[in-house]
Design a protein around this motif. Structure first.
Motif, mmCIF file in Angstrom:
data_model
loop_
_atom_site.group_PDB
_atom_site.id
_atom_site.type_symbol
_atom_site.label_atom_id
_atom_site.label_comp_id
_atom_site.label_asym_id
_atom_site.label_seq_id
_atom_site.Cartn_x
_atom_site.Cartn_y
_atom_site.Cartn_z
ATOM 1 N N MET A 148 -19.152 -9.358 8.279
ATOM 2 C CA MET A 148 -17.878 -8.964 7.686
ATOM 3 C C MET A 148 -17.738 -9.662 6.338
ATOM 4 N N ILE A 149 -17.551 -8.863 5.285
ATOM 5 C CA ILE A 149 -17.369 -9.382 3.928
ATOM 6 C C ILE A 149 -15.901 -9.200 3.566
ATOM 7 N N GLY A 150 -15.224 -10.284 3.216
ATOM 8 C CA GLY A 150 -13.794 -10.213 2.936
ATOM 9 C C GLY A 150 -13.434 -9.143 1.929
ATOM 10 N N GLU A 151 -14.246 -9.003 0.871
ATOM 11 C CA GLU A 151 -13.980 -7.979 -0.152
ATOM 12 C C GLU A 151 -15.232 -7.774 -0.982
ATOM 13 N N ILE A 152 -15.553 -6.527 -1.292
ATOM 14 C CA ILE A 152 -16.636 -6.219 -2.231
ATOM 15 C C ILE A 152 -16.021 -6.163 -3.621
ATOM 16 N N ARG A 153 -16.369 -7.147 -4.452
ATOM 17 C CA ARG A 153 -15.727 -7.283 -5.760
ATOM 18 C C ARG A 153 -16.632 -6.917 -6.925
ATOM 19 N N ASP A 154 -17.956 -6.922 -6.718
ATOM 20 C CA ASP A 154 -18.867 -6.685 -7.832
ATOM 21 C C ASP A 154 -20.100 -5.967 -7.336
ATOM 22 N N VAL A 155 -20.922 -5.502 -8.288
ATOM 23 C CA VAL A 155 -22.092 -4.713 -7.946
ATOM 24 C C VAL A 155 -23.114 -5.531 -7.162
ATOM 25 N N GLU A 156 -23.221 -6.816 -7.464
ATOM 26 C CA GLU A 156 -24.199 -7.643 -6.750
ATOM 27 C C GLU A 156 -23.862 -7.720 -5.267
ATOM 28 N N GLY A 174 -30.596 -2.490 9.027
ATOM 29 C CA GLY A 174 -30.273 -2.627 10.436
ATOM 30 C C GLY A 174 -29.069 -3.465 10.782
ATOM 31 N N HIS A 175 -28.204 -3.771 9.821
ATOM 32 C CA HIS A 175 -27.005 -4.555 10.098
ATOM 33 C C HIS A 175 -25.757 -3.668 10.006
ATOM 34 N N MET A 176 -24.750 -3.994 10.799
ATOM 35 C CA MET A 176 -23.443 -3.363 10.657
ATOM 36 C C MET A 176 -22.614 -4.228 9.717
ATOM 37 N N VAL A 177 -22.081 -3.633 8.659
ATOM 38 C CA VAL A 177 -21.326 -4.365 7.642
ATOM 39 C C VAL A 177 -19.906 -3.800 7.583
ATOM 40 N N LEU A 178 -18.930 -4.682 7.667
ATOM 41 C CA LEU A 178 -17.527 -4.301 7.514
ATOM 42 C C LEU A 178 -16.975 -5.009 6.286
ATOM 43 N N SER A 179 -16.231 -4.273 5.462
ATOM 44 C CA SER A 179 -15.682 -4.902 4.260
ATOM 45 C C SER A 179 -14.469 -4.130 3.776
ATOM 46 N N THR A 180 -13.857 -4.628 2.704
ATOM 47 C CA THR A 180 -12.664 -4.013 2.124
ATOM 48 C C THR A 180 -12.900 -3.715 0.646
ATOM 49 N N LEU A 181 -12.145 -2.746 0.152
ATOM 50 C CA LEU A 181 -12.113 -2.396 -1.265
ATOM 51 C C LEU A 181 -10.672 -2.139 -1.657
ATOM 52 N N HIS A 182 -10.374 -2.308 -2.935
ATOM 53 C CA HIS A 182 -9.042 -1.986 -3.439
ATOM 54 C C HIS A 182 -9.082 -0.589 -4.048
ATOM 55 N N THR A 183 -8.716 0.422 -3.267
ATOM 56 C CA THR A 183 -8.601 1.793 -3.763
ATOM 57 C C THR A 183 -7.321 2.405 -3.209
ATOM 58 N N ASN A 184 -6.912 3.528 -3.804
ATOM 59 C CA ASN A 184 -5.659 4.156 -3.388
ATOM 60 C C ASN A 184 -5.801 4.986 -2.119
ATOM 61 N N ASP A 185 -7.002 5.488 -1.864
ATOM 62 C CA ASP A 185 -7.201 6.297 -0.663
ATOM 63 C C ASP A 185 -8.600 6.042 -0.120
ATOM 64 N N ALA A 186 -8.895 6.626 1.037
ATOM 65 C CA ALA A 186 -10.166 6.351 1.705
ATOM 66 C C ALA A 186 -11.350 6.856 0.882
ATOM 67 N N LEU A 187 -11.263 8.090 0.408
ATOM 68 C CA LEU A 187 -12.394 8.681 -0.293
ATOM 69 C C LEU A 187 -12.608 8.085 -1.679
ATOM 70 N N GLY A 188 -11.621 7.381 -2.187
ATOM 71 C CA GLY A 188 -11.786 6.682 -3.456
ATOM 72 C C GLY A 188 -12.802 5.555 -3.378
ATOM 73 N N ALA A 189 -13.170 5.141 -2.159
ATOM 74 C CA ALA A 189 -14.156 4.071 -1.996
ATOM 75 C C ALA A 189 -15.507 4.470 -2.586
ATOM 76 N N PHE A 190 -15.850 5.763 -2.486
ATOM 77 C CA PHE A 190 -17.149 6.203 -2.999
ATOM 78 C C PHE A 190 -17.225 6.052 -4.516
ATOM 79 N N ASN A 191 -16.213 6.564 -5.205
ATOM 80 C CA ASN A 191 -16.224 6.457 -6.667
ATOM 81 C C ASN A 191 -16.062 5.019 -7.133
ATOM 82 N N ARG A 192 -15.385 4.201 -6.330
ATOM 83 C CA ARG A 192 -15.262 2.777 -6.700
ATOM 84 C C ARG A 192 -16.643 2.122 -6.685
#
Length: 553
Positions: free
Chosen positions: A363-371, A383-401
């Motif tokens: 679990m990553i608290g927040e993805i803030r940069d490209v690295e 092979g890992h399950m990764v859970l994280s957060t992003l600051h976007t207005n809607d769910a599908l905005g995560a892709f463009n972010r």
């Protein structure tokens, strides 16, 4: 209040004396709001209410007639005034104090005195008003220096009582905000700020120094922002408090984020997630690999959702590691890592280290940069399950972010398993909410939702609106719940991401595929009477839902 709190207070009383109620308040086990009504009932004295508060002129006149120094009233927390009908009144947090009673009796010989209980914030406000009425509200350097003594008992009690009151009222944050001649304390309750007390600027330096002292901050530094942490037991609850201090024009502004150590109600259903969304989210969490992204602004409950997911996945058969800034809640059986940006130990560096630690779930608290994003994606692809957060207005905005960060489209499309966006809406107070007809502006939208989701809208509509009562502090709302939109990545979305489709194209495709937006999820909760339509529109940012016609399927 718990038994350990009482034992601690009794031990303190045996060693140092004092009234047990005052000790409990000083230790943070009780707030004045919880203590004083009980004392008033036991002693037969009245607790002062807003309707009983006197005019500032009555206070200043009575203080002048008493010939008692004004500082005495500040030190003892006593206010006096004379009412033409009922006579002389004295209000204090401890009206049974013999010293205060004798002093007032000597100042007004022969006058019957009506003693009242009063909260500290009320006496502070009344004394401030009296000083202003008398023209004596100017701050002196001697007073400011005296108040900087953060170890004084009145200052300790004031700060502890603020934290206890905030805990009792279910606040998530305490804001201490200075002005030119005063400072205000506000609590964030159910996502909105409510005024708690307005206090004299004379006390401000002492209060700030006390908070900075117990948060491990530099009291002498007033020019730079500082961050600290307090671990305390307040109002019977073990609490971690994150403290942020920022210098302003009139002094340092402080925000304290209250984080209970014992987390309850982490079940997704109790967070407001509908059964279909819950089943989808739980299926994502049980996947062997991939990325799950939870999006939304600050304060939308993203971290709580991730903790609920970790609680669901924590079967003791998987190695779970989190990287957070900061670690908000400690969870049993999970390795939680705190980043330290000041020494270069950021998300990316921590991720590189934990990948050598044989994790199954990260679990990553927040993805803030490209690295960080690229390491998370490589982790998912290996092979890992990764859970994280992003600051976007809607769910599908995560892709463009992610694409805007610089991640290659094929990496995004192949690694992300599901995206979720969420907001928090206030729940209607069950004591005072009243039934309402279907609001006209959303009638067409509701009809469309009934056709698209007949199973969810099968029950009769039960729209309600806020009224306001003593239980909800006249706000009409009490508590919060989440509104969500979830989308599971499929071949159609992957193709759109690969060709860098716009957000509008992504949303249009997902809507045709049956995705329920946050606004629509909120209207479902309004349909059931859990929240109001106005609250849903406030949070989702749409003034008139029929302005955007629902997509028909």
């Amino acid at each position: 209040m718990s038994s350990p709190d009482l034992d601690q207070a009794l031990n303190f009383q045996r060693q140092y004396g004092g009234r047990i109620g005052s000790i409990l308040v000083r230790l943070g086990a009780l707030s004045e709001d919880a203590l004083l009504p009980v004392l008033a009932y036991q002693t037969g004295l009245e607790l002062i209410s807003d309707a009983m508060l006197p005019d500032p002129s009555q206070l200043s006149d009575a203080i002048a007639l008493s010939n008692i120094p004004t500082d005495w009233f500040d030190e003892q927390g006593v206010v006096i005034w004379r009412d033409g009908e009922t006579g002389l009144h004295c209000a204090s947090r401890n009206p049974m104090n013999s010293y205060s009673q004798e002093t007032i009796a000597l100042a007004f010989p022969g006058d019957p005195v009506i003693w009242l209980y009063a909260r500290s914030r009320d006496t502070e406000r009344l004394l401030k008003a009296a000083r202003s009425e008398a023209g004596g509200d100017a701050e002196t350097s001697d007073v400011a220096l005296l108040r900087e003594l953060a170890e004084e008992a009145p200052v300790i009690e004031l700060v502890n009582n603020l934290m206890a009151e905030a805990t009792d009222q279910g606040a998530s944050d305490i804001h201490v905000e200075p002005d030119e001649h005063s400072f205000e304390v506000r609590f964030r309750i159910d996502g909105t700020l409510r005024a708690n007390a307005s206090l004299s600027k004379d006390r401000f330096d002492a209060v700030v120094s006390r908070i900075k002292l117990i948060a491990g901050l530099d009291i002498a530094e007033r020019r730079l922002p500082q961050d600290g942490r307090i671990t305390v037991r307040t109002s019977g609850t073990a609490m971690d408090i994150r403290v942020s201090v920022i210098p302003g024009v009139h002094g340092e502004s402080i925000v304290m984020r209250l984080l209970p150590k014992e987390r309850a109600n982490l079940e997704l259903s109790r967070l407001g997630m509908e059964a279909d969304h819950r089943a989808l989210f739980e299926r994502w969490v049980k996947e062997p690999h991939g990325i799950i992204l939870v999006t939304g602004p600050t304060g939308s409950g993203k971290s709580t959702t991730l903790y609920a997911a970790l609680d669901l996945a924590n079967d003791r058969a998987s190695k779970i590691i989190t990287v957070e800034d900061p670690v908000e809640y400690k969870m049993h059986g999970i390795l939680q890592i705190q980043t330290h940006g000041e020494i270069g130990y950021d998300f990316a560096r921590a991720l590189r280290a934990i990948l050598r630690h044989d994790p199954d779930i990260i679990m990553i608290g927040e993805i803030r940069d490209v690295e960080t994003a690229e390491i998370a994606i490589q982790s998912a692809l290996t092979g890992h399950m990764v859970l994280s957060t992003l600051h976007t207005n809607d769910a599908l905005g995560a892709f463009n972010r992610l694409l805007d960060m610089g991640v290659e489209p094929f990496l995004v499309a192949s690694s992300v398993r599901g995206v979720q966006a969420q907001r928090l809406v206030r729940k209607l107070c069950v004591q005072c909410a009243r039934a309402e007809p279907v609001p006209a502006p959303i009638a067409s939208t509701v009809s469309s939702l009934q056709r698209r989701f007949p199973a969810l809208f099968a029950a009769p509509a039960s729209f309600r609106g806020p009224v306001g009562c003593v239980h909800c502090h006249q706000s009409g709302y009490q508590g919060r719940l989440g509104v969500y939109e979830l989308y599971e990545v499929d071949a159609g979305i992957q193709e759109l991401v690969m060709r860098r489709a716009s957000s509008g194209e992504l949303i249009e495709f997902a809507s045709r595929s049956g995705m329920r937006t946050m606004r629509e999820d909120g209207l479902l909760k309004a349909w059931r009477g859990e929240t109001s339509v106005d609250e849903v529109l406030r949070v989702t940012g749409l003034a008139h839902p029929d302005a955007d016609e629902a997509v028909e399927t």
